[in-house]
Scaffold this motif. Structure first.
Motif: not given
Length: 213
Positions: A163-176
Motif C-alpha cells: 500500500p505504500t510502494g515500499a517494494r519496487i521491481l525494475g531493470d538494472l540495465e535501463d538507466p531510466r
C-alpha cells in the motif's frame, strides 16, 4: 537485456505484511500445487495433547516465501524483510549437485522441483536464510520474483499489493528505471541491513529508513 532487481524502501514500509499475504495468495495457495493438511488433523493433534506435532503442523501451514520481521526498541519499530536476494555468484546455484538451482539470463534464481533431491546443500549455502523446505511439495522453495507474473507483463504480487510502494521491481540495465536510478545514486544498498554479503552480489536492495532528529 533485462536484469531484474528489487528495491525495498524501509522508510516507506509500515510493517503491515501485505506483501506476505499477497505472496501466500499468489504462490502458496494453489489447490492444484499445494495440499495443506486439513484443519481437522490439527484439531485432532491438539485434542490428543500432541503439542509438538501440532506446533510443527502450524509452522508448515504458515510457511512463506517472504517474511517481514519487526524489532521494537527505544520507542520505535525497525522492519526487516527476508527474501531471496537473487544473487549473482549465487552459492545456492554453485553447490546444487543436480542443477535444480539455476539462474536465468535476466538474473532470477529459480529451483526446478523436478530436479530437487532435497539434499539441503543450497539451504546451508545461502547466507541470507532465504531458502526453506516447502512442506507441501517436499522440495526446496523460495521467492521467484513471481516470474510467472513477469512473463505476463505484471509485477510481483508483493510489489502490486504494497500500500505504500515500499517494494519496487525494475531493470538494472535501463538507466531510466526507478530501480536502476536508486541503485546508481547509492540510496539503495545491496542486501538487507546487517546481512553478511559474503561473495554474493545481491539483486535485492534496501533503502535504509531515515533517522529522525
Amino acid at each position: 537485456m533485462t536484469r531484474y532487481a528489487m528495491v525495498i524502501d524501509l522508510g516507506k514500509c509500515v510493517g503491515c505484511s501485505a506483501c506476505v499475504a499477497a505472496c501466500i495468495a499468489e504462490n502458496l495457495n494453489s489447490p492444484t500445487y499445494y495440499q495443506p493438511p486439513p484443519l481437522a488433523k490439527l484439531l485432532g493433534l491438539v485434542e490428543e495433547a500432541r503439542r509438538e506435532e501440532a506446533r510443527t503442523l502450524i509452522h508448515e501451514l504458515l510457511w512463506t516465501r517472504t517474511s517481514v520481521h519487526r524489532v521494537y526498541g527505544g520507542g520505535s519499530m525497525t522492519v526487516y524483510h527476508l527474501i531471496c536476494q537473487h544473487c549473482d555468484n549465487a552459492p545456492c546455484v554453485t553447490v546444487c549437485p543436480t542443477g535444480a538451482s539455476f539462474q536465468r539470463r535476466d538474473g532470477i534464481v529459480l529451483v526446478n522441483p523436478g530436479k530437487c533431491i532435497l539434499c539441503g546443500y543450497c539451504i546451508a549455502a545461502c547466507p541470507y536464510g532465504a531458502r526453506h523446505v516447502n512442506p507441501f511439495t517436499r522440495t526446496v522453495d523460495k521467492c521467484t520474483f513471481c516470474v510467472h507474473r513477469l512473463e505476463q507483463g505484471k509485477q510481483p504480487a508483493c510489489v502490486e499489493t504494497c500500500p505504500t510502494g515500499a517494494r519496487i521491481l525494475g531493470d538494472l540495465e535501463d538507466p531510466r528505471d526507478p530501480v536502476a536510478r536508486l541503485v546508481a545514486s547509492g540510496q539503495a544498498r545491496p542486501g538487507s541491513p546487517g546481512a553478511v554479503l559474503g561473495p554474493t552480489v545481491p539483486r535485492v536492495y534496501t533503502v535504509p529508513p531515515q533517522k529522525k532528529s
